[in-house]
Motif scaffolding. Structure first.
Motif, mmCIF file in Angstrom:
data_model
loop_
_atom_site.group_PDB
_atom_site.id
_atom_site.type_symbol
_atom_site.label_atom_id
_atom_site.label_comp_id
_atom_site.label_asym_id
_atom_site.label_seq_id
_atom_site.Cartn_x
_atom_site.Cartn_y
_atom_site.Cartn_z
ATOM 1 N N LYS A 164 -36.815 -7.728 -6.547
ATOM 2 C CA LYS A 164 -37.123 -6.965 -7.730
ATOM 3 C C LYS A 164 -36.705 -7.749 -9.038
ATOM 4 N N LYS A 165 -35.688 -8.583 -8.932
ATOM 5 C CA LYS A 165 -35.232 -9.318 -10.081
ATOM 6 C C LYS A 165 -36.205 -10.510 -10.098
ATOM 7 N N LYS A 220 -33.039 -5.899 -4.181
ATOM 8 C CA LYS A 220 -32.633 -6.226 -5.587
ATOM 9 C C LYS A 220 -32.941 -7.528 -5.960
ATOM 10 N N ASN A 221 -32.933 -8.799 -4.948
ATOM 11 C CA ASN A 221 -33.193 -10.160 -5.432
ATOM 12 C C ASN A 221 -34.719 -10.020 -5.694
ATOM 13 N N GLU A 275 -30.698 -3.807 1.032
ATOM 14 C CA GLU A 275 -30.447 -3.388 -0.345
ATOM 15 C C GLU A 275 -30.378 -4.676 -1.178
ATOM 16 N N LYS A 276 -29.586 -5.740 -0.789
ATOM 17 C CA LYS A 276 -29.321 -6.662 -1.603
ATOM 18 C C LYS A 276 -30.766 -7.510 -1.779
#
Length: 363
Positions: free
Chosen positions: A16-17, A13-14, A9-10
């Motif tokens: 996507k960022k 997120k990275n 999940e992390k």
């Protein structure tokens, strides 16, 4: 070896960022490129078209104003451009409004609307305040019989004009276009004026053009100059006065150097007229916008005629007291006259008289 625990999940997120940052950077770059193109493309395209507000070797800006003033002196006897506005209206497109007034007057006699669109000139109206006398005289000289206007008709016209001005107050000033029966040299004209009247100012002198100096309709062109070489109308900021006077001597009389000031009047006037022609020849891009204007070949023909035979004056525009015009109208040298402006200011006392002019007693 211990198995590693991944935080999916992390990691997502990275990723996507980073994608968001990349997209933001691309959007920012695209925006800057769009803005750059928006501002730069019109400027680049404008370089391919005539810009009336641009500078040249002598002016910081607004070369159209200077060129128009020079052209007006060459072709416009009694009037001057008293106001000018230039508005940018698109790529290579400019809206121009010219206001005209009689010389020595604040009265507006007309406007001319001009649109220059990508090196082509269009008129909203074709206002051109010019007396018919000079056009008529040049046209008649191009015919087989140069004295197209019968002598009897000419004498009658002068007689009627004389009777019409006699009742005017002696303080009245008039601007009048005169045509001579015979062309005069600069010195001949000066001698004639000094003998005939003491209160007249010559605003403009009509120069006989060569027969090959015609416009696209095969009509002879009216040309002349202000003998004072004074800049008439709206003032123009000249950034290099010395260079202007060197390249085009006495184009503007006030820029004359000590040597030029000692020249004879005939040399000064001839030099000024030739500089008017040469300046416009060098600025043919201004002329090319409007095919109705005198073009470079015609100006060269006129210049060659002056170089070969000197200046031949066939008429003049004068400003003078009405009673002085009475003397001129009785002079045998005058073929025809036409008043373009009347300025009446009745005198109430001796102190109201203009200096240097001797007024006869009022009747």
């Amino acid at each position: 070896m211990k198995p590693q625990n991944f935080d999916f999940e992390k990691i997502q997120k990275n990723i996507k960022k980073k994608n968001q940052q990349k997209n933001l950077l691309l959007v920012t770059i695209a925006a800057f490129l769009t803005l750059g193109l928006f501002w730069s493309v019109p400027k680049i395209l404008n370089q391919f078209f005539y810009n009336p507000t641009s500078k040249n070797a002598y002016l910081a800006n607004n070369q159209y104003l200077f060129n128009r003033q020079i052209y007006n002196e060459l072709t416009l006897p009694s009037y001057e451009m008293s106001d000018l506005t230039i508005d940018k209206a698109g790529i290579g497109t400019y809206q121009i409004k010219e206001t005209y007034s009689p010389k020595y007057s604040n009265k507006v006699v007309g406007f001319r609307g001009v649109e220059i669109k990508r090196n082509k000139c269009h008129y909203d109206n074709n206002f051109y305040p010019i007396s018919p006398i000079f056009n008529q005289e040049v046209a008649s000289a191009s015919q087989f019989h140069p004295d197209k206007i019968a002598s009897a008709d000419s004498n009658l016209s002068k007689s009627n004009l004389l009777e019409n001005i006699k009742p005017l107050p002696k303080s009245t000033y008039v601007t009048v276009d005169l045509a001579f029966k015979k062309d005069k040299s600069i010195s001949d004209y000066s001698d004639w004026l000094n003998v005939t009247t003491t209160g007249a100012e010559t605003l403009w002198q009509a120069v006989r053009p060569p027969q090959k100096a015609v416009d696209k309709n095969e009509a002879p062109m009216v040309v002349g100059y202000a003998p004072s070489a004074s800049f008439s109308g709206i003032s123009v900021a000249i950034t290099n006065e010395k260079k202007l006077n060197q390249d085009f001597p006495l184009l503007i009389g006030s820029l004359a150097d000590d040597k030029q000031n000692n020249w004879s009047e005939e040399k000064r006037q001839t030099t000024h007229f030739k500089s008017l022609l040469n300046y416009l020849i060098e600025n043919e891009i201004f002329l090319a916008q409007d095919t109705h204007l005198l073009q470079k070949p015609t100006l060269k023909n006129i210049l060659q005629e002056v170089e070969k035979n000197g200046i031949k004056i066939y008429g003049a525009t004068l400003r003078l007291p009405a009673f002085e015009l009475e003397k001129i109208l009785q002079n045998e040298a005058i073929k025809i006259a036409y008043i373009t402006e009347v300025d009446v200011f009745p005198l109430t006392s001796q102190s109201a008289q203009l200096p240097g002019v001797h007024y006869p007693a009022e009747k």
